[in-house]
Scaffold this active site. Structure first.
Site, PDB file in Angstrom:
ATOM      1  N   LEU A 163      -4.385  -8.514  -7.456  1.00  0.00           N
ATOM      2  CA  LEU A 163      -3.544  -9.666  -7.142  1.00  0.00           C
ATOM      3  C   LEU A 163      -2.905  -9.463  -5.784  1.00  0.00           C
ATOM      4  O   LEU A 163      -2.304  -8.415  -5.518  1.00  0.00           O
ATOM      5  CB  LEU A 163      -2.436  -9.833  -8.185  1.00  0.00           C
ATOM      6  CG  LEU A 163      -2.861 -10.013  -9.646  1.00  0.00           C
ATOM      7  CD1 LEU A 163      -1.611 -10.200 -10.519  1.00  0.00           C
ATOM      8  CD2 LEU A 163      -3.788 -11.219  -9.792  1.00  0.00           C
ATOM      9  N   LYS A 164      -2.999 -10.465  -4.935  1.00  0.00           N
ATOM     10  CA  LYS A 164      -2.262 -10.446  -3.680  1.00  0.00           C
ATOM     11  C   LYS A 164      -0.797 -10.730  -4.009  1.00  0.00           C
ATOM     12  O   LYS A 164      -0.517 -11.647  -4.796  1.00  0.00           O
ATOM     13  CB  LYS A 164      -2.820 -11.512  -2.741  1.00  0.00           C
ATOM     14  CG  LYS A 164      -4.206 -11.170  -2.216  1.00  0.00           C
ATOM     15  CD  LYS A 164      -4.138  -9.986  -1.272  1.00  0.00           C
ATOM     16  CE  LYS A 164      -5.455  -9.781  -0.547  1.00  0.00           C
ATOM     17  NZ  LYS A 164      -5.371  -8.668   0.413  1.00  0.00           N
ATOM     18  N   ASP A 190      -1.951  -5.969  -3.959  1.00  0.00           N
ATOM     19  CA  ASP A 190      -2.080  -5.724  -2.519  1.00  0.00           C
ATOM     20  C   ASP A 190      -1.040  -6.566  -1.785  1.00  0.00           C
ATOM     21  O   ASP A 190      -1.052  -7.791  -1.872  1.00  0.00           O
ATOM     22  CB  ASP A 190      -3.490  -6.113  -2.051  1.00  0.00           C
ATOM     23  CG  ASP A 190      -3.738  -5.784  -0.581  1.00  0.00           C
ATOM     24  OD1 ASP A 190      -2.828  -5.241   0.077  1.00  0.00           O
ATOM     25  OD2 ASP A 190      -4.863  -6.066  -0.097  1.00  0.00           O
ATOM     26  N   ASN A 192      -0.382  -6.303   1.651  1.00  0.00           N
ATOM     27  CA  ASN A 192      -0.686  -6.534   3.072  1.00  0.00           C
ATOM     28  C   ASN A 192       0.569  -6.413   3.953  1.00  0.00           C
ATOM     29  O   ASN A 192       0.856  -7.303   4.756  1.00  0.00           O
ATOM     30  CB  ASN A 192      -1.372  -7.888   3.290  1.00  0.00           C
ATOM     31  CG  ASN A 192      -2.805  -7.913   2.808  1.00  0.00           C
ATOM     32  OD1 ASN A 192      -3.114  -8.541   1.796  1.00  0.00           O
ATOM     33  ND2 ASN A 192      -3.690  -7.198   3.489  1.00  0.00           N
ATOM     34  N   GLU A 215      -1.341  -1.529  -3.054  1.00  0.00           N
ATOM     35  CA  GLU A 215      -2.028  -1.362  -1.770  1.00  0.00           C
ATOM     36  C   GLU A 215      -1.132  -1.843  -0.623  1.00  0.00           C
ATOM     37  O   GLU A 215      -0.598  -2.952  -0.671  1.00  0.00           O
ATOM     38  CB  GLU A 215      -3.319  -2.178  -1.835  1.00  0.00           C
ATOM     39  CG  GLU A 215      -4.192  -2.124  -0.604  1.00  0.00           C
ATOM     40  CD  GLU A 215      -5.487  -2.926  -0.815  1.00  0.00           C
ATOM     41  OE1 GLU A 215      -5.822  -3.262  -1.976  1.00  0.00           O
ATOM     42  OE2 GLU A 215      -6.143  -3.250   0.186  1.00  0.00           O
ATOM     43  N   GLY A 292     -12.843  -5.027   1.217  1.00  0.00           N
ATOM     44  CA  GLY A 292     -13.681  -6.121   1.693  1.00  0.00           C
ATOM     45  C   GLY A 292     -12.947  -6.964   2.702  1.00  0.00           C
ATOM     46  O   GLY A 292     -11.715  -6.995   2.734  1.00  0.00           O
TER      47      GLY A 292
HETATM   48  O1  SMG Z   1     -13.714  -9.261   0.655  1.00  0.00           O
HETATM   49  O2  SMG Z   1     -13.163  -9.695  -1.397  1.00  0.00           O
HETATM   50  C1  SMG Z   1     -12.884  -9.543  -0.222  1.00  0.00           C
HETATM   51  C2  SMG Z   1     -11.442  -9.689   0.190  1.00  0.00           C
HETATM   52  C3  SMG Z   1     -10.665  -8.528  -0.247  1.00  0.00           C
HETATM   53  O3  SMG Z   1      -8.318  -8.772  -0.394  1.00  0.00           O
HETATM   54  C4  SMG Z   1      -9.270  -8.519   0.306  1.00  0.00           C
HETATM   55  N1  SMG Z   1      -9.139  -8.198   1.596  1.00  0.00           N
HETATM   56  O4  SMG Z   1      -6.165  -6.532   2.604  1.00  0.00           O
HETATM   57  O5  SMG Z   1      -7.742  -5.888   1.335  1.00  0.00           O
HETATM   58  C5  SMG Z   1      -7.240  -6.756   2.049  1.00  0.00           C
HETATM   59  C6  SMG Z   1      -7.853  -8.102   2.238  1.00  0.00           C
HETATM   60  C7  SMG Z   1      -8.001  -8.379   3.688  1.00  0.00           C
HETATM   61  C8  SMG Z   1      -8.751  -9.581   4.017  1.00  0.00           C
HETATM   62  S1  SMG Z   1      -7.818 -10.993   3.939  1.00  0.00           S
HETATM   63  C9  SMG Z   1      -8.636 -12.005   5.015  1.00  0.00           C
HETATM   64 MG    MG Z   2      -5.729  -4.730   1.561  1.00  0.00          MG
END
Ligand code: SMG
Ligand code: MG
Length: 369
Positions: A163-164, A190, A192, A215, A292
């Site tokens: 989950l973001k 995550d 960020n 994360e 990813g």
């Molecule tokens: O490729 O499934 C995917 C996206 C995974 O959440 C994802 N990526 O911080 O890990 C991360 C984000 C960064 C990309 S957001 C554009």
């Molecule tokens: Mg990340």
């Protein structure tokens, strides 16, 4: 290896649904593809840089410029001595720009492996022929919408949910997903970089939900903050944005800033550095998983190969093509019992579909060698 031409091609692909993180919403991906032609083979790779420099300092227009004006001339200077293994050293004098360096190394490695008939997985040292798939779920407008999305992904077979989160969208979504789907669900979050160490007490309230990891809760330069946070919460801290090299990984591990690492080849300058991070982490008993950047089948193929290495012990953000795109640039990656198959053909083992490519192309330029 003699390169004859490097083509930079800009494509534009709509996402099947908007993807919202703590730094913004993406509805469409603009991607720079690098296409390397040699006398005997060709190689493809995709650059992870986004339109805006929000995930990292890199962005797609800047990346194209750096690739063309600063990186490719250094590769041309190597002449016939150029190999994928020499790319990192040749580009090392240029500070930063990991994603721009990564895409060049990956495209050259693809061409080199296609010439020699070896697969990415074989070259990197993959020990699995399929890898467990997780899915990254964006910030939504409501808990209801989130639960519906998670339910769909679980029905498709995804083995882990990420989950973001951001301030205001953290405890409630985590609690709702944990309560609805139960204690067995592999669940992680995550941020960020959306928090500061001052939020430690708040983040500790995630502890009861038995998350696999949190994360990148704090800023990408804040290793000491992450080390302090890791002592204040019981959820394991995983780093993403902070780790741009094997040296960063060694420092973060030594400082106690993380106990798990998200490895993204694009963020760390390429697959060879990604493998070094895998090795450094393994030597310290630190598990890794493959992140990813919403890759098409081109990048996904190589990521899945990397995820086949032995210390990739957690499911990655290596989802099926239809998580991202209605029409991928390659034959789609599909879930098989929650796993993606590691391609076995030469290079990345996937072919770019010419008709699809033509349809999504916005511009292209050739750099003759
Ligand atoms: O490729 O499934 C995917 C996206 C995974 O959440 C994802 N990526 O911080 O890990 C991360 C984000 C960064 C990309 S957001 C554009
Ligand atoms: Mg990340």
């Amino acid at each position: 290896m003699r390169i004859e031409n490097i083509e930079l091609r800009r494509v534009s692909l709509p996402l099947v649904r908007p993807f919202r993180t703590s730094f913004g919403t993406i509805t469409e991906r603009q991607i720079s593809l690098v296409h390397v032609s040699t006398a005997g083979a060709e190689g493809w790779a995709e650059c992870a840089a986004e339109v805006r420099p929000l995930y990292s300092s890199e962005f797609i227009d800047g990346s194209d410029l750096v690739i063309r004006d600063h990186l490719i001339p250094r590769l041309q200077a190597l002449g016939d001595a150029l190999t994928a293994e020499r790319v990192g050293g040749a580009l090392a004098a240029v500070k930063g720009h990991q994603m721009s360096k990564a895409v060049l190394e990956a495209a050259i490695l693809d061409a080199q492996l296609r010439e020699s008939g070896q697969s990415f997985g074989g070259y990197l040292g993959a020990v699995h022929d399929r890898v467990p798939a997780g899915v990254s779920v964006g910030i939504m407008d409501s808990i209801e919408e989130l639960l519906t999305n998670v339910e769909e992904y679980l029905a498709q077979g995804y083995l882990r949910i990420k989950l973001k989160i951001e301030p205001g969208w953290d405890l409630a979504p985590v609690r709702a997903v944990r309560e609805r789907f139960g204690p067995e669900l592999l669940l992680q979050v995550d941020a960020n970089t959306a928090y500061t160490l001052a939020d430690a007490r708040h983040l500790a309230r995630l502890d009861p939900f038995d998350l696999l990891l949190i994360e990148q809760p704090l800023g990408e330069r804040d290793l000491l903050g992450h080390a302090a946070l890791a002592r204040l919460i019981s959820t394991p801290v995983c780093l993403d944005e902070s780790i741009e090299s094997a040296q960063d990984a060694a420092a973060a591990i030594s400082l106690g800033a993380c106990s798990i690492i998200n490895v993204k080849p694009s963020r760390v300058g390429g697959y060879l550095e990604a493998r070094r991070i895998h090795d450094v982490a393994a030597a310290h008993g630190v598990p890794v998983w493959c992140g990813g950047m919403l890759e098409t089948g081109i990048g996904r193929a190589a990521n899945v190969a990397l995820a086949g290495l032995p210390n990739f012990v957690l499911p990655g953000d290596t989802s099926a093509s239809d998580r991202y795109y209605a029409q991928d640039l390659t034959a789609p990656f599909v879930l098989e019992n929650g796993h993606l198959r590691v391609p076995t053909g030469p290079g990345t083992g996937v072919a770019v579909l010419p008709d699809v490519l033509a349809e999504v192309t916005r511009s292209r330029q050739d750099i003759r060698f």
